[in-house]
Scaffold this motif. Structure first.
Motif, mmCIF file in Angstrom:
data_model
loop_
_atom_site.group_PDB
_atom_site.id
_atom_site.type_symbol
_atom_site.label_atom_id
_atom_site.label_comp_id
_atom_site.label_asym_id
_atom_site.label_seq_id
_atom_site.Cartn_x
_atom_site.Cartn_y
_atom_site.Cartn_z
ATOM 1 N N ASP A 179 26.329 22.537 56.524
ATOM 2 C CA ASP A 179 24.902 23.243 56.137
ATOM 3 C C ASP A 179 24.018 21.905 55.912
ATOM 4 O O ASP A 179 22.746 22.253 56.137
ATOM 5 C CB ASP A 179 25.224 24.020 54.867
ATOM 6 N N GLU A 182 22.767 20.602 59.247
ATOM 7 C CA GLU A 182 21.804 21.485 59.811
ATOM 8 C C GLU A 182 20.591 21.283 59.168
ATOM 9 O O GLU A 182 19.537 21.196 59.819
ATOM 10 C CB GLU A 182 22.328 22.836 59.706
ATOM 11 N N GLU A 186 16.869 19.656 60.838
ATOM 12 C CA GLU A 186 15.636 20.607 60.798
ATOM 13 C C GLU A 186 14.537 19.474 60.100
ATOM 14 O O GLU A 186 13.400 19.754 60.408
ATOM 15 C CB GLU A 186 15.670 21.921 59.836
ATOM 16 N N GLU A 192 21.681 14.694 64.620
ATOM 17 C CA GLU A 192 22.109 15.646 65.797
ATOM 18 C C GLU A 192 23.179 14.845 66.476
ATOM 19 O O GLU A 192 22.631 13.997 67.331
ATOM 20 C CB GLU A 192 20.570 15.814 66.345
ATOM 21 N N GLU A 282 31.276 24.496 63.987
ATOM 22 C CA GLU A 282 31.046 25.735 63.313
ATOM 23 C C GLU A 282 32.580 26.702 63.267
ATOM 24 O O GLU A 282 33.032 27.138 62.279
ATOM 25 C CB GLU A 282 30.034 26.744 63.683
#
Length: 296
Positions: A179, A182, A186, A192, A282
Motif C-alpha cells: 500500500d 502504491e 501516486e 515504480e 499483489e
C-alpha cells in the motif's frame, strides 16, 4: 496488535489484504489481539506487537542490528551504519515491529530500496556489486545481473526479524509495504519498480563437531535439505522469476556449533535471493496472508 501510522500523521495504516490478524490493526489498542508463541515445555506468552514507521531518532541501532543479522557473516563487508541510514532515510516506506512502544528497538523490519535511484550511494553501490557477484555463482539467479546492470528500477526488499518472533507478523508488513509503495507512486516518488529482489537467507543442518574426541575431528557433513528462516520465502518462490541460494564470502568464519539451539545438529547458513516481477507482488502478498496469518 498495535497500530502503525500511515504517510499522513494521525491516520492508521491500511491493513491491505491481510486477514484477521492484520485487520485488527485498524482497531483501538484496547481491542487487543496478541500473537502467541510456544516452545516445547514452556508456558504460553501473550505479546502485543505494534507497527511503526522507521524513525531515525530511535531506530538506528535496532535497524543496523537486524541488517547485520540478515547479512550474516558477510555483514562486515559493508558499511552497516551507512546502510541503516539509507533505510531510515525513507520513513514512510516499510515498517518496524516493536513490543514496548516506539522508543524501543524493533523486533522486526521490512522495507524496499530503489536500486537505481540509490546506485551512486556507497551502501547501495557496495550492495549491488555484492548481489551481482553472488548471482553469478548460481545459474538460477542469472537474470539478476542483467536487470541490475541494465539500469532497471529494481526494488531491493530487506526483511529480517529476531529468531523467536512468530512469522505471523509478516503478512501485515507486506500488505502495508504494498500500500505504501502504491501511495508513493501516486505521489510521483521513485518507487515504480519493474521487479522486486528479496534478499534473504536459508540454512542446512550439519553434523556438530563440538565433541571432537568422539567424532575424531571429522569434518561436518552438510545435509541435502534446505530450510528457511523466513517461511514466506517458500510462498514467494511460487510467484518468482528466479530464486536461489549462494555461499557467503566469509563462510569459513561462521561456526555452525554456535548456532545450535537445543539440538544435536549445527546450522550452516546461506544467502538467498528471490526475484519477482512487480506485477506479481499483489498475488504474492495475498498468498503470504493466506499462508501465515493466524486463524480467526
Amino acid at each position: 496488535m498495535g497500530k502503525k501510522r500511515s504517510r499522513e500523521d494521525g491516520k492508521e495504516a491500511p491493513p491491505g489484504d491481510a486477514d484477521a490478524g492484520a485487520d485488527k490493526m485498524d482497531r483501538d489498542s484496547s481491542d487487543e489481539a496478541g500473537h502467541r508463541s510456544q516452545a516445547a515445555d514452556f508456558d504460553m506468552v501473550d505479546v502485543e506487537f505494534e507497527w511503526f514507521n522507521f524513525d531515525p531518532e530511535t531506530d538506528f541501532h535496532g535497524v543496523k542490528s537486524l541488517l547485520r543479522q540478515l547479512l550474516d557473516v558477510d555483514a562486515n563487508l559493508f558499511n552497516m551504519s551507512a546502510l541503516a541510514d539509507l533505510v531510515l532515510s525513507q520513513p514512510t516506506i516499510g515498517s518496524t515491529v516493536k513490543v514496548n512502544g516506539k522508543a524501543t528497538d524493533p523486533y522486526a523490519m521490512l522495507t524496499v530500496l530503489n536500486t537505481f535511484e540509490h546506485r551512486e550511494k556507497e551502501p547501495m553501490k557496495d550492495m549491488l556489486k555484492y548481489l551481482v557477484d553472488k548471482a553469478q555463482t548460481n545459474d538460477s539467479l542469472s537474470a539478476i545481473p542483467r536487470l541490475i546492470n541494465g539500469g532497471n528500477h529494481v526494488g531491493l526488499v530487506l526483511s529480517e526479524r529476531l529468531i523467536n518472533v512468530p512469522p505471523e507478523i509478516g503478512p501485515p508488513m507486506y500488505s502495508m509495504l504494498m500500500d505504501e509503495v502504491e501511495a508513493a507512486v501516486e505521489d510521483k516518488e521513485p518507487y515504480e519498480f519493474t521487479h522486486y529482489l528479496v534478499l534473504s537467507k536459508t540454512y542446512r543442518e550439519v553434523e556438530s563437531t563440538l565433541d571432537v574426541e568422539d567424532r575424531k575431528r571429522k569434518k561436518a557433513k552438510e545435509t541435502s535439505s534446505i530450510y528457511y528462516f523466513h517461511p514466506e520465502d517458500e510462498v514467494l518462490h511460487k510467484h518468482a522469476v528466479a530464486h536461489g541460494s549462494f555461499r557467503y564470502t566469509r563462510e569459513e568464519e561462521a561456526v555452525a556449533d554456535s548456532k545450535r539451539a537445543f539440538q544435536e545438529m549445527g546450522v550452516k547458513t546461506f544467502g538467498h535471493m528471490i526475484l519477482m516481477e512487480a506485477s506479481k507482488l499483489e498475488g504474492a502478498v495475498e498468498a503470504i496472508n493466506a499462508y501465515l496469518s493466524p486463524p480467526q
